[in-house]
Write a protein that holds these residues in place. Structure first.
Motif, PDB file in Angstrom:
ATOM      1  N   PRO A   1       0.827  -1.210   0.000  1.00 17.89           N
ATOM      2  CA  PRO A   1       0.000   0.000   0.000  1.00 17.89           C
ATOM      3  C   PRO A   1       0.857   1.254   0.000  1.00 17.89           C
ATOM      4  O   PRO A   1       2.008   1.249   0.452  1.00 17.89           O
ATOM      5  CB  PRO A   1      -0.797  -0.125   1.299  1.00 17.89           C
ATOM      6  N   GLY A   2       0.299   2.331  -0.517  1.00 18.69           N
ATOM      7  CA  GLY A   2       0.975   3.612  -0.480  1.00 18.69           C
ATOM      8  C   GLY A   2       2.082   3.730  -1.502  1.00 18.69           C
ATOM      9  O   GLY A   2       2.155   2.973  -2.483  1.00 18.69           O
ATOM     10  N   TYR A   3       2.985   4.686  -1.258  1.00 16.20           N
ATOM     11  CA  TYR A   3       4.056   5.009  -2.200  1.00 16.20           C
ATOM     12  C   TYR A   3       5.409   4.950  -1.487  1.00 16.20           C
ATOM     13  O   TYR A   3       5.575   5.515  -0.398  1.00 16.20           O
ATOM     14  CB  TYR A   3       3.864   6.404  -2.775  1.00 16.20           C
ATOM     15  N   LEU A   4       6.360   4.282  -2.117  1.00 16.80           N
ATOM     16  CA  LEU A   4       7.715   4.235  -1.600  1.00 16.80           C
ATOM     17  C   LEU A   4       8.354   5.614  -1.713  1.00 16.80           C
ATOM     18  O   LEU A   4       8.309   6.248  -2.775  1.00 16.80           O
ATOM     19  CB  LEU A   4       8.545   3.224  -2.388  1.00 16.80           C
ATOM     20  N   LEU A   5       8.960   6.066  -0.637  1.00 19.83           N
ATOM     21  CA  LEU A   5       9.683   7.340  -0.627  1.00 19.83           C
ATOM     22  C   LEU A   5      11.117   7.087  -1.086  1.00 19.83           C
ATOM     23  O   LEU A   5      11.971   6.683  -0.304  1.00 19.83           O
ATOM     24  CB  LEU A   5       9.662   7.946   0.779  1.00 19.83           C
ATOM     25  N   GLN A   6      11.377   7.318  -2.363  1.00 21.01           N
ATOM     26  CA  GLN A   6      12.670   6.963  -2.968  1.00 21.01           C
ATOM     27  C   GLN A   6      13.555   8.200  -3.086  1.00 21.01           C
ATOM     28  O   GLN A   6      13.103   9.261  -3.505  1.00 21.01           O
ATOM     29  CB  GLN A   6      12.445   6.343  -4.346  1.00 21.01           C
ATOM     30  N   ARG A   7      14.829   8.017  -2.761  1.00 27.44           N
ATOM     31  CA  ARG A   7      15.723   9.171  -2.652  1.00 27.44           C
ATOM     32  C   ARG A   7      16.245   9.695  -3.984  1.00 27.44           C
ATOM     33  O   ARG A   7      16.793  10.807  -4.032  1.00 27.44           O
ATOM     34  CB  ARG A   7      16.903   8.819  -1.731  1.00 27.44           C
TER      35      ARG A   7
ATOM     36  N   GLY B   1      16.001   3.568   7.672  1.00 23.71           N
ATOM     37  CA  GLY B   1      16.141   2.122   7.831  1.00 23.71           C
ATOM     38  C   GLY B   1      15.711   1.333   6.632  1.00 23.71           C
ATOM     39  O   GLY B   1      16.511   0.986   5.765  1.00 23.71           O
ATOM     40  N   GLY B   2      14.423   0.982   6.551  1.00 18.14           N
ATOM     41  CA  GLY B   2      13.914   0.136   5.488  1.00 18.14           C
ATOM     42  C   GLY B   2      13.317   0.931   4.347  1.00 18.14           C
ATOM     43  O   GLY B   2      13.595   2.123   4.165  1.00 18.14           O
ATOM     44  N   GLU B   3      12.489   0.266   3.557  1.00 13.25           N
ATOM     45  CA  GLU B   3      11.808   0.915   2.444  1.00 13.25           C
ATOM     46  C   GLU B   3      10.484   1.454   2.971  1.00 13.25           C
ATOM     47  O   GLU B   3       9.527   0.707   3.188  1.00 13.25           O
ATOM     48  CB  GLU B   3      11.600  -0.082   1.301  1.00 13.25           C
ATOM     49  N   VAL B   4      10.443   2.757   3.181  1.00 12.22           N
ATOM     50  CA  VAL B   4       9.317   3.385   3.858  1.00 12.22           C
ATOM     51  C   VAL B   4       8.277   3.833   2.837  1.00 12.22           C
ATOM     52  O   VAL B   4       8.598   4.509   1.858  1.00 12.22           O
ATOM     53  CB  VAL B   4       9.785   4.572   4.711  1.00 12.22           C
ATOM     54  N   HIS B   5       7.029   3.448   3.104  1.00  9.45           N
ATOM     55  CA  HIS B   5       5.905   3.832   2.258  1.00  9.45           C
ATOM     56  C   HIS B   5       5.022   4.815   3.009  1.00  9.45           C
ATOM     57  O   HIS B   5       4.712   4.614   4.185  1.00  9.45           O
ATOM     58  CB  HIS B   5       5.073   2.607   1.874  1.00  9.45           C
ATOM     59  N   LEU B   6       4.604   5.857   2.300  1.00  9.58           N
ATOM     60  CA  LEU B   6       3.650   6.820   2.826  1.00  9.58           C
ATOM     61  C   LEU B   6       2.274   6.475   2.290  1.00  9.58           C
ATOM     62  O   LEU B   6       2.077   6.383   1.068  1.00  9.58           O
ATOM     63  CB  LEU B   6       4.044   8.231   2.400  1.00  9.58           C
TER      64      LEU B   6
END
Length: 340
Positions: free
Chosen positions: A21-27, A129-134
Motif C-alpha cells: 500500500p501507499g508510495y515508496l519514498l525513494q531518494r 532504515g527500510g523501504e518506507v511507504h507513505l
C-alpha cells in the motif's frame, strides 16, 4: 517534493510497488536508480534522513506509514525540538501529531525568550532504515513549510553505509545529521550501503541538482573492499568529482578519504579480494583534488575525522554513536570555513 500538502524532503520519486500500500519514498529518480549497481538499486530505496514536513495550522494531523524489508526508526521533531522516537514495520501505523501532552506545561517552544535556530513550527517526521511507504496524511489546514521556516542552505552527502548510517539507531545520530545540526544546514543523505561505486548515473544526478549548497563525497571503502585497484578507483572517483565540481563551480565540494577502520590493519572482509591499501585510496583521492584545478574542491582525511578507534562498532568499520558524533564535530569544523 510536495505531496498531500506536505514537503517530502530527500525524496525524488514516489514509487508504486505491487502488493504494497501507499508510495515508496525513494531518494533518487527511477532513471538514476536503474543506473546503479544491482545492489545499489535496492539500497537507494532505503530511507536515510528522509523527512515528511508540514505545518498544521489547525492543530492535530495524522500520518500513516509502513516499512518494508525491515523495521524503520522514526523520529518526530517539532521544528528543532525532538518529540519522540518510534519504530514502524510492515503493518501500516498512524502517527498523530499535535496533541498536547498534559504532563508538560509548555505546548510550544515558540515563546518569548526561546531562540529560533533552524526550523520554525514545522512538524518533521524523520525516517531511517527500510523501504518506507507513505499511505496518507490527514489534517485540517496542512501546508508545506515556507522557505523562512527551514534552514537556508542544504548539505548533500554521498557515500557508503557509513554515510547512510547503517550502524546507528536513529536518523539524527548519523554523521551527516550531526554535521548539519552544528552548521544549521538541511541535510540530503545519498548514502548507498555497500554500493558507493561512483557510477556515472549518480554522478550526473548530483552534478545536475540545483538544491544543494555544499557537498561531501565519502569515497569509498565499498570499492576497496570489492577489489577495485587504486588506479581504477582514481579513474572512477576522478570522473565523478570532475563532473560535480565542474557543473557547480560556486559550490564547495569536500572529498573525504577513508575513515579509520580494519583495512588500516591490513585485514580484509571475509571472502573479499582486496587489491589496494587504505592509504593508497586516501592518497589517490587527495591527488585528484590537488591536481584538479578546481577552486571549489577540498580534501579531508577520514582517519583524522574519526581519530579514535573507540568510535567504531564491533566490526571495526562502521562508527558507533560516539564515532558518528566525533565525525560530525570534526567534519563541521572542516566545512564551516567553506561556507561562511
Amino acid at each position: 517534493m510536495i505531496a498531500w500538502q506536505a514537503e517530502l524532503h530527500n525524496v525524488e520519486a514516489l514509487v508504486e510497488i505491487h502488493g504494497r500500500p501507499g508510495y515508496l519514498l525513494q531518494r533518487v529518480p527511477e532513471a538514476v536508480r536503474e543506473g546503479l549497481t544491482e545492489g545499489g538499486q535496492q539500497q537507494i530505496r532505503k530511507a536515510a534522513l528522509t523527512e515528511i514536513r508540514f505545518v498544521a495550522e489547525a492543530g492535530e494531523a495524522q500520518v500513516t506509514l509502513a516499512s518494508h524489508g525491515w523495521p524503520s526508526a522514526v523520529q518526530i521533531y517539532y521544528g528543532d525540538y525532538w518529540v519522540e522516537d518510534r519504530t514502524i514495520g510492515e503493518q501500516p501505523e498512524t502517527l498523530t501529531l499535535g496533541a498536547r501532552d498534559p504532563r508538560f506545561q509548555f505546548d510550544s517552544p515558540w515563546r518569548e525568550g526561546v531562540p529560533r535556530q533552524s526550523f520554525g513550527p514545522v512538524w518533521r517526521i524523520l525516517v531511517h532504515g527500510g523501504e518506507v511507504h507513505l499511505l496518507e496524511i490527514c489534517g485540517d489546514s496542512i501546508r508545506p513549510p515556507r522557505a523562512d521556516e527551514k534552514p537556508a542552505l542544504r548539505y548533500l552527502a554521498y557515500g557508503t553505509s557509513i554515510t547512510y548510517g547503517g550502524s546507528v539507531s536513529s536518523p539524527d545520530a548519523t554523521y551527516v545529521a550531526q554535521a548539519a545540526w552544528r552548521l544549521g544546514l538541511d541535510p540530503l543523505n545519498l548514502g548507498v550501503p555497500g554500493n558507493a561505486h561512483c557510477e556515472p548515473a549518480i554522478a550526473a544526478h548530483i552534478a545536475g541538482r540545483r538544491d544543494w549548497d555544499i557537498a561531501t563525497l565519502c569515497l569509498s571503502v565499498n570499492m576497496l573492499n570489492q577489489g577495485v585497484t587504486a588506479d581504477e578507483f582514481s579513474a572512477r572517483a576522478g570522473a565523478m568529482i570532475t563532473a560535480i565540481a565542474s557543473a557547480n563551480p560556486d559550490k564547495p565540494v569536500l572529498c573525504v578519504g577513508l575513515f579509520t577502520g580494519f583495512p588500516d590493519l591490513g585485514w580484509t572482509w571475509p571472502g573479499r579480494e582486496v587489491r589496494a591499501t587504505s592509504e593508497a585510496y586516501r592518497q589517490a583521492l587527495r591527488s585528484i583534488v590537488e591536481d584538479s584545478g578546481f577552486a571549489n574542491l577540498a580534501y579531508a582525511d577520514g582517519s583524522e575525522l574519526l581519530d579514535d578507534w573507540r568510535g567504531l562498532s564491533h566490526d571495526l568499520l562502521h562508527p558507533g554513536a560516539h564515532g558518528m558524533i566525533r565525525i560530525g564535530e570534526r567534519l563541521a569544523e572542516r566545512m564551516r570555513p567553506m561556507l561562511y
